[in-house]
Design a protein around this motif. Structure first.
Motif, mmCIF file in Angstrom:
data_model
loop_
_atom_site.group_PDB
_atom_site.id
_atom_site.type_symbol
_atom_site.label_atom_id
_atom_site.label_comp_id
_atom_site.label_asym_id
_atom_site.label_seq_id
_atom_site.Cartn_x
_atom_site.Cartn_y
_atom_site.Cartn_z
ATOM 1 N N TRP A 48 14.269 -48.443 13.888
ATOM 2 C CA TRP A 48 13.136 -48.167 13.019
ATOM 3 C C TRP A 48 11.852 -48.119 13.845
ATOM 4 C CZ3 TRP A 48 14.093 -51.793 8.233
ATOM 5 C CH2 TRP A 48 15.257 -51.384 7.575
ATOM 6 N N VAL A 49 11.809 -47.176 14.757
ATOM 7 C CA VAL A 49 10.688 -47.007 15.673
ATOM 8 C C VAL A 49 10.393 -45.514 15.758
ATOM 9 C CG1 VAL A 49 9.971 -47.244 18.086
ATOM 10 C CG2 VAL A 49 11.320 -49.039 17.011
ATOM 11 N N CYS A 50 9.117 -45.153 15.764
ATOM 12 C CA CYS A 50 8.745 -43.752 15.911
ATOM 13 C C CYS A 50 9.153 -43.278 17.298
ATOM 14 C CB CYS A 50 7.245 -43.568 15.715
ATOM 15 S SG CYS A 50 6.699 -41.853 15.984
ATOM 16 N N GLY A 51 9.861 -42.160 17.352
ATOM 17 C CA GLY A 51 10.335 -41.615 18.615
ATOM 18 C C GLY A 51 9.241 -41.049 19.491
ATOM 19 N N ARG A 52 8.024 -40.910 18.982
ATOM 20 C CA ARG A 52 6.927 -40.362 19.773
ATOM 21 C C ARG A 52 5.930 -41.440 20.191
ATOM 22 N NH1 ARG A 52 7.225 -34.714 18.799
ATOM 23 N NH2 ARG A 52 9.471 -34.449 18.940
ATOM 24 N N ALA A 56 6.649 -49.536 15.545
ATOM 25 C CA ALA A 56 7.809 -50.176 14.915
ATOM 26 C C ALA A 56 7.571 -50.334 13.417
ATOM 27 C CB ALA A 56 8.058 -51.535 15.552
ATOM 28 N N PHE A 57 8.647 -50.275 12.655
ATOM 29 C CA PHE A 57 8.565 -50.345 11.200
ATOM 30 C C PHE A 57 9.409 -51.486 10.665
ATOM 31 C CE2 PHE A 57 7.188 -46.205 12.294
ATOM 32 C CZ PHE A 57 6.239 -45.867 11.353
ATOM 33 N N THR A 58 8.979 -52.004 9.510
ATOM 34 C CA THR A 58 9.706 -53.057 8.805
ATOM 35 C C THR A 58 10.026 -52.526 7.410
ATOM 36 O OG1 THR A 58 7.697 -54.037 7.886
ATOM 37 C CG2 THR A 58 8.419 -54.855 10.046
ATOM 38 N N ARG A 59 10.710 -53.326 6.620
ATOM 39 C CA ARG A 59 11.032 -52.903 5.244
ATOM 40 C C ARG A 59 9.768 -52.601 4.436
ATOM 41 N NH1 ARG A 59 16.125 -52.799 4.083
ATOM 42 N NH2 ARG A 59 17.597 -54.180 5.093
ATOM 43 N N GLU A 60 8.672 -53.311 4.735
ATOM 44 C CA GLU A 60 7.438 -53.139 3.974
ATOM 45 C C GLU A 60 6.801 -51.769 4.202
ATOM 46 O OE1 GLU A 60 8.040 -56.080 5.740
ATOM 47 O OE2 GLU A 60 8.677 -57.026 3.865
ATOM 48 N N ASN A 61 6.920 -51.213 5.410
ATOM 49 C CA ASN A 61 6.269 -49.926 5.682
ATOM 50 C C ASN A 61 7.270 -48.830 6.070
ATOM 51 O OD1 ASN A 61 6.919 -50.793 8.261
ATOM 52 N ND2 ASN A 61 4.855 -50.593 9.075
ATOM 53 N N LEU A 62 8.540 -49.053 5.793
ATOM 54 C CA LEU A 62 9.582 -48.094 6.168
ATOM 55 C C LEU A 62 9.385 -46.736 5.503
ATOM 56 C CD1 LEU A 62 12.108 -47.840 7.898
ATOM 57 C CD2 LEU A 62 13.449 -48.552 5.921
ATOM 58 N N HIS A 63 8.699 -46.713 4.371
ATOM 59 C CA HIS A 63 8.451 -45.440 3.689
ATOM 60 C C HIS A 63 7.569 -44.504 4.528
ATOM 61 C CE1 HIS A 63 5.060 -48.015 2.557
ATOM 62 N NE2 HIS A 63 4.369 -46.893 2.447
ATOM 63 N N GLU A 64 6.908 -45.032 5.561
ATOM 64 C CA GLU A 64 6.064 -44.222 6.435
ATOM 65 C C GLU A 64 6.837 -43.642 7.619
ATOM 66 O OE1 GLU A 64 2.672 -46.510 7.606
ATOM 67 O OE2 GLU A 64 2.170 -47.031 5.551
ATOM 68 N N LEU A 65 8.124 -43.960 7.711
ATOM 69 C CA LEU A 65 8.967 -43.430 8.781
ATOM 70 C C LEU A 65 9.791 -42.276 8.224
ATOM 71 C CD1 LEU A 65 9.813 -43.876 11.752
ATOM 72 C CD2 LEU A 65 11.649 -45.335 10.898
ATOM 73 N N THR A 66 9.676 -41.112 8.848
ATOM 74 C CA THR A 66 10.371 -39.930 8.369
ATOM 75 C C THR A 66 11.461 -39.530 9.354
ATOM 76 O OG1 THR A 66 8.878 -38.408 9.485
ATOM 77 C CG2 THR A 66 8.281 -39.077 7.249
ATOM 78 N N VAL A 67 12.332 -38.656 8.908
ATOM 79 C CA VAL A 67 13.376 -38.124 9.784
ATOM 80 C C VAL A 67 13.025 -36.674 10.096
ATOM 81 C CG1 VAL A 67 15.815 -37.587 10.014
ATOM 82 C CG2 VAL A 67 15.105 -39.654 8.825
ATOM 83 N N HIS A 68 12.920 -36.383 11.369
ATOM 84 C CA HIS A 68 12.575 -35.035 11.824
ATOM 85 C C HIS A 68 13.827 -34.346 12.342
ATOM 86 C CE1 HIS A 68 10.536 -31.744 13.714
ATOM 87 N NE2 HIS A 68 11.027 -32.077 14.891
ATOM 88 N N GLU A 85 15.450 -37.287 14.641
ATOM 89 C CA GLU A 85 14.685 -38.333 15.310
ATOM 90 C C GLU A 85 13.741 -38.927 14.280
ATOM 91 O OE1 GLU A 85 12.199 -37.004 18.535
ATOM 92 O OE2 GLU A 85 11.739 -35.132 17.519
ATOM 93 N N ASN A 86 13.595 -40.229 14.301
ATOM 94 C CA ASN A 86 12.695 -40.906 13.379
ATOM 95 C C ASN A 86 11.281 -40.799 13.920
ATOM 96 O OD1 ASN A 86 14.879 -41.600 11.826
ATOM 97 N ND2 ASN A 86 15.046 -43.672 12.618
ATOM 98 N N LEU A 87 10.386 -40.285 13.090
ATOM 99 C CA LEU A 87 8.981 -40.141 13.465
ATOM 100 C C LEU A 87 8.104 -40.714 12.363
ATOM 101 C CD1 LEU A 87 8.860 -36.420 14.724
ATOM 102 C CD2 LEU A 87 9.125 -38.489 16.092
ATOM 103 N N CYS A 88 6.989 -41.327 12.760
ATOM 104 C CA CYS A 88 6.034 -41.791 11.755
ATOM 105 C C CYS A 88 5.397 -40.564 11.101
ATOM 106 C CB CYS A 88 4.973 -42.693 12.383
ATOM 107 S SG CYS A 88 3.776 -41.847 13.446
ATOM 108 N N LEU A 89 4.738 -40.764 9.981
ATOM 109 C CA LEU A 89 4.137 -39.642 9.251
ATOM 110 C C LEU A 89 3.206 -38.812 10.130
ATOM 111 C CD1 LEU A 89 3.235 -41.487 5.934
ATOM 112 C CD2 LEU A 89 5.068 -39.836 6.277
ATOM 113 N N TYR A 90 2.420 -39.481 10.964
ATOM 114 C CA TYR A 90 1.427 -38.800 11.783
ATOM 115 C C TYR A 90 2.086 -37.943 12.854
ATOM 116 C CZ TYR A 90 -1.213 -42.356 9.391
ATOM 117 O OH TYR A 90 -1.733 -43.158 8.412
ATOM 118 N N CYS A 91 3.058 -38.520 13.554
ATOM 119 C CA CYS A 91 3.753 -37.760 14.598
ATOM 120 C C CYS A 91 4.583 -36.636 13.990
ATOM 121 C CB CYS A 91 4.624 -38.690 15.443
ATOM 122 S SG CYS A 91 3.659 -39.844 16.457
#
Length: 133
Positions: A48-52, A56-68, A85-91
């Motif tokens: 649960w880490v942005c590939g870019r 790092a993400f937890t259950r509380e903010n996992l909704h901000e992690l997307t799959v690219h 690859e898991n990317l945060c919303l911004y990346c």
């Protein structure tokens, strides 16, 4: 005092166990359907880490992690996760913006940024010019 709503509600009549079983079965089916989706599969396979950016993400903010989808093809979903690859919303937004620029011929991508040989030599003829001095 009539109409006091404090405290838990007491069931009215008998519980319908068939109805309860149906609700639980439906919830399990919906969970299984969700888990069959590529996002859930990717979250199981990858950290649960942005590939870019490495956030790092937890259950509380996992909704901000997307799959690219690396190849930008949302129908290409191999079970081994090799196209994800898991990317945060911004990346993730940045990646799609870069891809859109590339498609329009305006942008850049790592594959397109490979160095090309120079076609101009600013020192061409310098040796001759120095001889004539």
């Amino acid at each position: 005092m009539a109409g006091n709503n404090s405290g838990p509600r007491k069931p009215f009549g008998q519980l319908d166990s068939k109805k309860l079983d149906d609700v639980v079965a439906k919830a399990h089916k919906q969970r299984d359907t969700r888990m069959a989706g590529y996002r859930e599969q990717s979250l199981k396979l990858h950290p649960w880490v942005c590939g870019r950016c490495g956030r790092a993400f937890t259950r509380e903010n996992l909704h901000e992690l997307t799959v690219h989808h690396k190849d930008h093809n949302h129908d290409n979903n191999p079970a081994d996760g090799s196209n994800w690859e898991n990317l945060c919303l911004y990346c993730h937004d940045n990646e799609h913006q870069r891809f859109a620029y590339l498609v329009r011929g305006e942008g850049f991508m790592p594959e397109a940024d490979k160095k090309k040989p120079a076609t101009h030599n600013p020192f061409a003829g310098l040796k001759e010019k120095l001889k004539n001095r």
